[in-house]
Write a protein that holds these residues in place. Structure first.
Motif, mmCIF file in Angstrom:
data_model
loop_
_atom_site.group_PDB
_atom_site.id
_atom_site.type_symbol
_atom_site.label_atom_id
_atom_site.label_comp_id
_atom_site.label_asym_id
_atom_site.label_seq_id
_atom_site.Cartn_x
_atom_site.Cartn_y
_atom_site.Cartn_z
ATOM 1 N N ARG A 1 0.756 -1.260 -0.064
ATOM 2 C CA ARG A 1 -0.142 0.075 0.137
ATOM 3 C C ARG A 1 0.829 1.094 -0.147
ATOM 4 N NH1 ARG A 1 -5.052 0.680 4.178
ATOM 5 N NH2 ARG A 1 -6.505 1.506 2.798
ATOM 6 N N THR A 2 0.634 2.139 -0.813
ATOM 7 C CA THR A 2 1.313 3.333 -1.035
ATOM 8 C C THR A 2 0.233 4.318 -0.489
ATOM 9 O OG1 THR A 2 0.652 3.908 -3.352
ATOM 10 C CG2 THR A 2 2.751 2.455 -3.093
ATOM 11 N N ALA A 3 0.950 5.831 -0.704
ATOM 12 C CA ALA A 3 0.063 6.941 -0.220
ATOM 13 C C ALA A 3 -1.321 6.987 -0.827
ATOM 14 C CB ALA A 3 0.809 8.273 -0.283
ATOM 15 N N ASP A 4 -1.304 6.798 -2.135
ATOM 16 C CA ASP A 4 -2.374 6.824 -3.124
ATOM 17 C C ASP A 4 -2.819 5.667 -3.913
ATOM 18 O OD1 ASP A 4 -0.369 6.888 -4.656
ATOM 19 O OD2 ASP A 4 -1.049 8.771 -5.750
ATOM 20 N N ASN A 5 -2.065 4.523 -3.451
ATOM 21 C CA ASN A 5 -2.659 3.361 -4.359
ATOM 22 C C ASN A 5 -2.279 2.194 -3.739
ATOM 23 O OD1 ASN A 5 -3.584 1.766 -6.773
ATOM 24 N ND2 ASN A 5 -2.665 3.580 -8.000
ATOM 25 N N GLU B 1 -0.455 -0.837 -10.826
ATOM 26 C CA GLU B 1 -1.506 -0.204 -9.817
ATOM 27 C C GLU B 1 -2.722 -0.760 -9.856
ATOM 28 O OE1 GLU B 1 -0.875 3.956 -10.665
ATOM 29 O OE2 GLU B 1 0.801 4.126 -9.719
ATOM 30 N N ASP C 1 -5.796 0.739 -8.629
ATOM 31 C CA ASP C 1 -6.979 1.368 -8.277
ATOM 32 C C ASP C 1 -8.068 1.377 -9.462
ATOM 33 O OD1 ASP C 1 -5.361 2.475 -10.126
ATOM 34 O OD2 ASP C 1 -5.584 4.621 -9.324
ATOM 35 N N TYR D 1 -9.993 -3.579 -6.211
ATOM 36 C CA TYR D 1 -9.200 -2.493 -5.279
ATOM 37 C C TYR D 1 -9.998 -2.326 -3.908
ATOM 38 C CZ TYR D 1 -6.996 1.745 -4.553
ATOM 39 O OH TYR D 1 -6.242 2.819 -3.937
ATOM 40 N N ASN E 1 -8.483 -2.603 0.054
ATOM 41 C CA ASN E 1 -8.521 -1.516 0.963
ATOM 42 C C ASN E 1 -9.234 -1.909 1.910
ATOM 43 O OD1 ASN E 1 -7.380 1.180 0.280
ATOM 44 N ND2 ASN E 1 -8.780 0.641 -1.768
ATOM 45 N N ASP F 1 -7.373 -2.448 5.840
ATOM 46 C CA ASP F 1 -8.024 -1.329 6.872
ATOM 47 C C ASP F 1 -8.586 -2.183 7.946
ATOM 48 O OD1 ASP F 1 -7.432 0.748 5.348
ATOM 49 O OD2 ASP F 1 -9.409 0.994 4.487
#
Length: 582
Positions: free
Chosen positions: A109-113, A128, A130, A136, A140, A144
């Motif tokens: 997991r990166t900052a935006d993807n 990626e 997303d 996707y 998440n 989470d």
């Protein structure tokens, strides 16, 4: 006229047989189509049940594969460093071989993807995710909450897997991926296997495709069977363009889920839509490539949401449409065979009918000719009899004159008066008959008068204004009418003593019609009110009588559009009244 009647009768027979043949053909056609539709229904229901059983079995088998992938992911995580930066691609390759997997990929997991960070397959690296909907979203949720809540796919503890599907990194291969994350690592473990190595053998042996192939082999009249996704039929939806520019059609959204769809028709899309939206079966007769076929579209509900059948938005569909195509030639062959058989039967029936018609017409003509000949003979006999009476009177004139002279010379006045009175009465009687004006009726009356004298019947006639009768009625029919009525009256009065044998006949020309009345003695005439007097065969005279006299009279009156009625006004008397328009 007779030739035209014959021609009309034959044309009528041909038309009736043709109409009968046409009705029989289309009735048989409809019956055979209904039978084929019924058979399609039966096969479709059996296939639907079998497909659902097979499909659910395949789903359960996929769930077992999902559990296998989770176990492989847990084993891989124990063998790997929890820090993704300390895991090498070669290490993942060696581990995949040991666990009998196609490959293992680690997602970071990166900052935006969320990206494919490490993998035993170099082609996986750097992608990626997303744009992978709904994958996707599931990724998440795992990162989470360590749990996935989207509406499809298999969900286990810290694990989620979707169906077998094409990959954006390998568009020509079908894989099943499992995703595991329990929070003890900074990556998500993604082991995957190929369709060929796990599911293919199962589907080949017991899957829907195998079931469809066996059904087609067992039913040669079936052309093809297809399991249709109504949400994406006919062109498919939600095609993905990969990073390397390839177009990816998702297997889970394929318009044809199982089976084949080669016999296409322009109405198929509308029929699939109708079957799906109205949840009702749809039939269609079509011609594809010169082949006559019958199609059946029948909806099948899906009880549980499955990830292998999705709509264009990635959501599980509530039902699919089962399509069966039947070969219409089986019906056409049967129709052709039956049509030939019916043609032979109708030809034979036509020949027999024509022969029977010829026989009936010939017999009818002979009977009519015989009846006319008998009536004509009677008519001629009566005319000849009347002429003979006139000639006899002329021949006897000299004898009468000499007798009168002799009586006068002898002074026998009283004898002369009696003799001349008798002679005058006979002459008056003959003059009255001749004055009727119609030779046929005159001859008949003379004949019946002589008959009445022999039978001691008080027979009197009264004819008025008959010389120019514009009736249009044939003389033979006229004598038949009067003759049968008088004969019927004579038969009735002969039941009684000589003093009660009274028959009266009157006829005259009225304003626009001809009227005649025949009265005779009849005790208890009220008993005749409800009797079928004019019905053929009815008689109250006992054996030896045909019961046709009044029936013939009624037929003749009807022929000339006249009317006959029975009057019982006078005591002990019955009167038949006839009116025939000019």
């Amino acid at each position: 006229m007779r030739r035209n009647a014959w021609l009309l009768a034959m044309i009528l027979i041909v038309v009736l047989l043709g109409a009968n043949n046409t009705v029989y053909y289309f009735t048989t056609k409809q019956s055979l189509e209904d039978g084929l539709q019924h058979e399609l229904d039966s096969v479709a229901k059996q296939i639907g049940i079998s497909i659902e059983t097979s499909r659910q079995g395949a789903e359960m088998y996929q769930e077992e594969i999902g559990r296998e992938l989770r176990a492989a992911a847990v084993a891989a995580q124990y063998a790997l460093d929890p820090d993704v930066e300390k895991v090498s691609n070669d290490q993942l390759g060696e581990l995949a071989r040991k666990l009998d997997l196609v490959d293992i990929t680690l997602l970071k997991r990166t900052a935006d993807n969320i990206v494919l960070y490490k993998s035993s397959d170099p082609k996986e690296l750097g992608y990626e995710t997303d744009g992978w909907d709904p994958w996707y979203k599931a990724f998440n949720q795992l990162f989470d909450d360590k749990n996935v809540t989207i509406g499809w796919g298999q969900k286990l503890t810290n694990f989620w897997t979707g169906p077998f599907e094409f990959s954006t990194t390998s568009t020509d291969r079908i894989h099943k991926w499992g995703y595991y994350y329990d929070g003890s690592t900074n990556y998500m473990t993604d082991p995957y296997i190929s369709y060929e190595s796990r599911q293919l053998d199962y589907d080949s042996a017991t899957g829907v495709g195998r079931l469809i192939a066996d059904t087609l082999d067992a039913n040669p009249w079936l052309k093809e069977i297809a399991v249709i996704n109504p949400a994406t039929f006919p062109d498919g939806e939600n095609r993905t363009v990969t990073d390397n520019g390839e177009t990816l059609a998702h297997r889970t959204q394929n318009p044809i889920i199982e089976g084949t769809y080669s016999l296409k028709d322009k109405h198929d899309a509308a029929n699939v839509k109708t079957a799906n939206e109205k949840n009702a079966k749809v039939y269609q007769n079509a011609s594809v490539g010169g082949e006559r076929i019958i199609k059946l579209f029948i909806p099948v509900d899906v009880d549980t949401k499955v990830a292998s059948m999705l709509d264009g938005g990635g959501k599980p569909i509530p039902r699919y449409v089962l399509s069966l195509v039947a070969d219409y030639s089986t019906i056409q062959d049967t129709l052709d065979k039956q049509f030939r058989n019916v043609g032979i039967i109708i030809a034979c029936a036509s020949a027999v009918s024509l022969a029977l018609l010829y026989g009936v017409v010939t017999a009818y003509r002979k009977s009519q000719d015989k009846l006319a000949r008998r009536a004509q003979e009677t008519y001629l006999d009566e005319i000849n009899g009347m002429f003979q009476s006139i000639r006899s009177q002329r021949h006897d004139f000299m004898n009468h004159a000499q007798t009168i002279r002799s009586l006068a010379e002898l002074g026998k006045t009283e004898e002369l008066r009696v003799y001349t009175a008798e002679l005058t009465g006979e002459i008056h009687q003959m003059n009255d008959i001749i004055s009727i004006g119609n030779p046929a009726i005159a001859a008949l009356v003379r004949s019946k008068t002589l008959q009445a004298e022999m039978l001691k019947i008080d027979f009197a006639t009264e004819f008025g204004d008959m010389k120019q009768l514009p009736l249009g009625m044939k003389s033979l029919d006229l004598t038949r009418l009067f003759g049968n009525l008088i004969d019927n009256a004579f038969d009735e009065v002969l039941k009684y003593g000589e003093g009660n044998r009274v028959v009266r006949v009157s006829a005259s020309q009225r304003d626009g019609y001809f009227q005649c009345e025949i009265s005779n003695t009849c005790l208890h005439p009220e008993e005749l009110r409800d009797k079928p007097l004019f019905k053929a065969g009815y008689t109250s005279k006992g054996d030896g009588h045909s019961g046709l006299g009044l029936h013939i009279v009624k037929s003749l009156v009807d022929k000339y559009k006249g009317d006959i009625s029975l009057a019982l006004d006078e005591p002990d008397t019955v009167t038949f009244m006839i009116k025939i328009p000019f």
